[in-house]
Design an enzyme around this catalytic site. Structure first.
Site, PDB file in Angstrom:
ATOM      1  N   HIS A 280      -2.204 -11.202  -2.579  1.00 13.91           N
ATOM      2  CA  HIS A 280      -2.748  -9.845  -2.471  1.00 13.91           C
ATOM      3  C   HIS A 280      -3.131  -9.519  -1.022  1.00 13.91           C
ATOM      4  CE1 HIS A 280      -6.272  -6.905  -3.432  1.00 13.91           C
ATOM      5  NE2 HIS A 280      -5.174  -6.252  -3.131  1.00 13.91           N
TER       6      HIS A 280
ATOM      7  N   VAL B 106      -6.006 -12.304   3.065  1.00 17.39           N
ATOM      8  CA  VAL B 106      -5.061 -12.254   1.953  1.00 17.39           C
ATOM      9  C   VAL B 106      -5.632 -13.129   0.836  1.00 17.39           C
ATOM     10  CG1 VAL B 106      -3.556 -14.152   2.742  1.00 17.39           C
ATOM     11  CG2 VAL B 106      -2.600 -12.384   1.309  1.00 17.39           C
ATOM     12  N   GLU B 107      -5.578 -12.629  -0.407  1.00 15.75           N
ATOM     13  CA  GLU B 107      -6.020 -13.419  -1.559  1.00 15.75           C
ATOM     14  C   GLU B 107      -4.808 -14.126  -2.149  1.00 15.75           C
ATOM     15  OE1 GLU B 107      -9.789 -11.271  -3.650  1.00 15.75           O
ATOM     16  OE2 GLU B 107      -7.945 -10.131  -3.772  1.00 15.75           O
ATOM     17  N   VAL B 108      -4.902 -15.443  -2.301  1.00 15.45           N
ATOM     18  CA  VAL B 108      -3.827 -16.239  -2.907  1.00 15.45           C
ATOM     19  C   VAL B 108      -4.276 -16.550  -4.331  1.00 15.45           C
ATOM     20  CG1 VAL B 108      -2.463 -18.352  -2.736  1.00 15.45           C
ATOM     21  CG2 VAL B 108      -3.250 -17.211  -0.648  1.00 15.45           C
TER      22      VAL B 108
ATOM     23  N   VAL C 263     -12.051  -9.559  -4.169  1.00 16.16           N
ATOM     24  CA  VAL C 263     -12.408  -8.451  -3.271  1.00 16.16           C
ATOM     25  C   VAL C 263     -12.550  -7.130  -4.028  1.00 16.16           C
ATOM     26  CG1 VAL C 263     -11.652  -7.080  -1.292  1.00 16.16           C
ATOM     27  CG2 VAL C 263     -11.514  -9.560  -1.192  1.00 16.16           C
TER      28      VAL C 263
END
Length: 698
Positions: free
Chosen positions: A445, A456-458, A494
């Site tokens: 994301h 960045v969200e993994v 987030v």
């Protein structure tokens, strides 16, 4: 035998070369114990009766000195201790400055903070023209100021007009700009750096450069007054009074110019000591340590697979941004697929514009721009996908469409190809539901605009393999991103903490608080933009899709106020269709005006009744409460990840250190008391979560 960081080599022509190479470290950083080493090595050089001078150069491949060792400052228990540290640094620089023979700094790579202060104490500075060379005083970004003479020497060298913005912003400059500003005397190819520095030593002691008349006038009493008044006003507008280091920098530079070098150095050391003990500096140093530690984390025990080619599905705003950071930052060939050539061209245009900006700033040549653009190709079919190691999907937020993308990639790519979905709200497990190889599917994301937002969200789902996870984390890092691994739960991290924060701003608006009053309250609290302006930027339509998913998963506290249906019904999407909370029909240079027609639409009469502090508390307490729930439910792996996610993902005020650092600073009991008071006044959505109540009890 203890290894030394400073090594002296005496040449036949009586020029001494001091090589700086901190043992066991990738970067050279200055430590307190080096003071004795520097003194000893200069004494050793002086034993040569014909000594012509010294050159300071780094033994590291890509950095001169990246600054002082921050953990040394962190260990200080009092302002006096930190002040003593600054004074010790000042004494070393003063001794270097007073040497009777020329000392030249030969700079390649990062020359920052204490590294630049050391170079400023030399008679001359020569730097390499390499792209890795960066020169600056970034201490303000840690809530500090340069403590080893930087606030005094830089203004005298290049003039206060040019020095003050550099110290106040902490920005670093490249070689050519450093030469233009007068920070360095010359910038040369790396291959001749040392010989140029030696030649400069052989010229002997040369008197310092004379400042242009304009700068000399500005250093005088009348010019100084106007300059510092303007600087203070601009700084207050930018920092909202939340970053005490900025005002102290102005005061210390001013003292040095008005009362002389001795008074300036004393004021600098005193301010350094006091700032080191502020909660703001502690918070900013905490972010620095967290990001440094995260760079070493891989996400799992497996080895990351080699990624040599990437594909991006979708040429929209997100797809174009993802393709750009992959090609420009990671240096990987990217293939963009879109349903139309128009979409492909849109994505190519994103990269072209970003690279052209660098050409205009002379950071790239037109030939280098062409070279980087050549990494990006596009098509409207899956031609060329058989050789891709990772495919990043950035199509519309539609589950069936994303599942179709998985099937298409499995049909056109290799069995080892990873599928990463850029989704802000859909379950990764559901996207992978029909996959032949669900272990290759993961969430990735990004935040908009991709080229600017560092986070960045993994998101692995239950069946994602460790190899897929570590490869994705490594790819995100190569794109210049800070990745945090989060659980596959609605909203991830987030958006889950952001939604109640924005919803609370909407509640304030429906109570009649003016749009700009709400946004100003949160900007004053330290956010880069207010919640309603943020919604305009992200897209009101995008925000409206996330809220119902979260409300369904977690209950009523996530439901947007019902009256807001009227905003969507009126076709307001925000900046993208120039119709939102703000007006977009004015010239860019004009201050953004709110769209007053929105009040009639929501049937409210705007009037500021609550203070900015009350509005900020309402919105921020909703966010803190949700962050505590996320940690409790293991959506994030640690409080540290939660802090970095909030600061880098939504601009949570860095001087507060992130939601968890802020909870610790206030104390869990205080947070629970505030939430309880807000519950009594505004309703159940403020009920403190069990994790906070438990923390307060302990």
């Amino acid at each position: 035998m203890e290894q030394k960081a400073f090594h002296l080599t005496m040449r036949g022509d009586h020029v001494g070369i001091i090589t700086i190479d901190v043992p066991g470290e990738k970067m050279n950083t200055l430590k307190a114990e080096f003071a004795a080493e520097i003194t000893a090595i200069i004494a050793e050089a002086r034993r040569d009766p014909q000594l012509a001078g010294l050159v300071l150069i780094s033994g590291k491949a890509d950095n001169f000195i990246a600054g002082a060792d921050i953990s040394m400052i962190d260990r200080c228990q009092s302002a006096q201790e930190a002040e003593a540290l600054a004074k010790q640094g000042q004494e070393v620089m003063a001794a270097l400055d007073a040497l009777p023979f020329p000392v030249v700094a030969a700079i390649h790579g990062a020359c920052l903070g204490g590294g630049l202060e050391l170079a400023l104490a030399c008679d001359a500075r020569i730097c390499s023209l390499d792209d890795k060379t960066r020169i600056g005083l970034p201490e303000v970004q840690l809530g500090l100021l340069p403590g080893s003479g930087g606030t005094q020497r830089l203004p005298r060298l290049i003039g206060v007009r040019q020095a003050l913005p550099l110290i106040l912003t902490g920005k670093s400059v490249r070689a050519k700009q450093a030469r233009k500003l007068g920070i360095v005397d010359d910038a040369v190819p790396r291959s001749i750096l040392l010989e140029t520095a030696i030649a400069r030593v052989k010229k002997g002691k040369v008197s310092g450069r004379t400042l242009p008349l304009r700068d000399r006038l500005l250093q005088g009493p009348a010019g100084r007054q106007a300059l510092f008044t303007l600087a203070a006003r601009q700084t207050a507008a930018k920092t909202q009074g939340n970053y005490p280091a900025a005002q102290r920098i102005i005061d210390v530079v001013r003292t040095g110019l008005a009362q002389g070098s001795r008074a300036g150095h004393d004021a600098e050391a005193r301010a350094f000591g006091e700032l080191a003990m502020t909660p703001e500096s502690a918070a900013l140093r905490g972010i620095f340590f967290a990001t440094t530690a995260m760079k070493k984390e891989r996400g799992g025990e497996a080895e990351p697979a080699s990624v040599s080619r990437v594909a991006v599905l979708g040429g929209g705003l997100m797809g174009g941004g993802i393709a750009s950071v992959t090609a420009i930052h990671a240096g990987l060939p990217v293939r963009i697929k879109d349903i139309s050539l128009e979409g492909v061209n849109h994505a190519l245009k994103t990269s072209w514009e970003l690279l052209s900006k660098k050409v205009r700033r002379r950071q790239l040549t037109p030939a280098q721009r062409q070279q980087q653009m050549a990494r990006i190709t596009g098509s409207i079919d899956y031609q060329g996908f058989s050789r891709r190691d990772v495919v990043i999907e950035a199509v519309f937020e539609d589950l069936a469409l994303k599942q179709q993308m998985v099937r298409d990639v499995e049909a056109h790519c290799q069995p080892h190809t990873l599928f990463a979905s850029n989704t802000s709200s859909l379950s990764i497990a559901e996207i992978a539901a029909g996959a032949q190889r669900p272990e290759n599917v993961i969430g990735l994301h990004y935040f908009s605009p991709v080229e600017k937002m560092p986070l960045v969200e993994v998101i692995p789902h239950l069946n994602t393999s460790t190899a897929t996870l570590v490869t994705t984390v490594a790819l995100a890092r190569s794109q210049g991103k800070t990745p945090i691994v989060v659980a596959d739960k609605p909203g991830f991290y987030v958006n889950r903490i952001l939604t109640p924060y924005i919803n609370e701003a909407m509640h304030c608006l429906l109570e009649g608080e003016p749009i700009d009053h709400i946004d100003r309250a949160l900007v004053k609290a330290g956010f880069p933009v207010g919640p309603l302006q943020l919604l305009d930027e992200v897209g009101i339509d995008v925000g409206s899709k996330i809220s119902p998913i979260l409300a369904q998963a977690y209950g009523e506290r996530f439901a947007a106020p019902a009256a807001f249906a009227a905003v969507l019904k009126d076709g307001r999407k925000g900046r993208k269709n120039r119709k939102g909370f703000y007006r977009y029909d004015q010239p860019r240079w004009q201050r953004k005006k709110t769209d007053a027609s929105l009040y009639a639409l929501l049937k409210v009469t705007p009037q500021a009744r609550q203070s900015e502090a009350e509005i900020a508390e309402r919105c921020m307490m909703m966010m803190l409460n949700e962050a505590a729930r996320c940690l409790d439910e293991q959506v994030i792996g640690s409080a540290r990840d939660g802090d970095i996610g909030a600061v880098f993902g939504i601009g949570f005020p860095p001087f507060l250190g992130g939601p968890f650092h802020y909870i610790d600073r206030l104390g869990a009991a205080d947070v629970v008391n505030r939430l309880t008071r807000l519950t009594q006044r505004y309703g159940e959505r403020f009920t403190p979560c069990d994790a906070l109540i438990e923390a307060a009890r302990k």
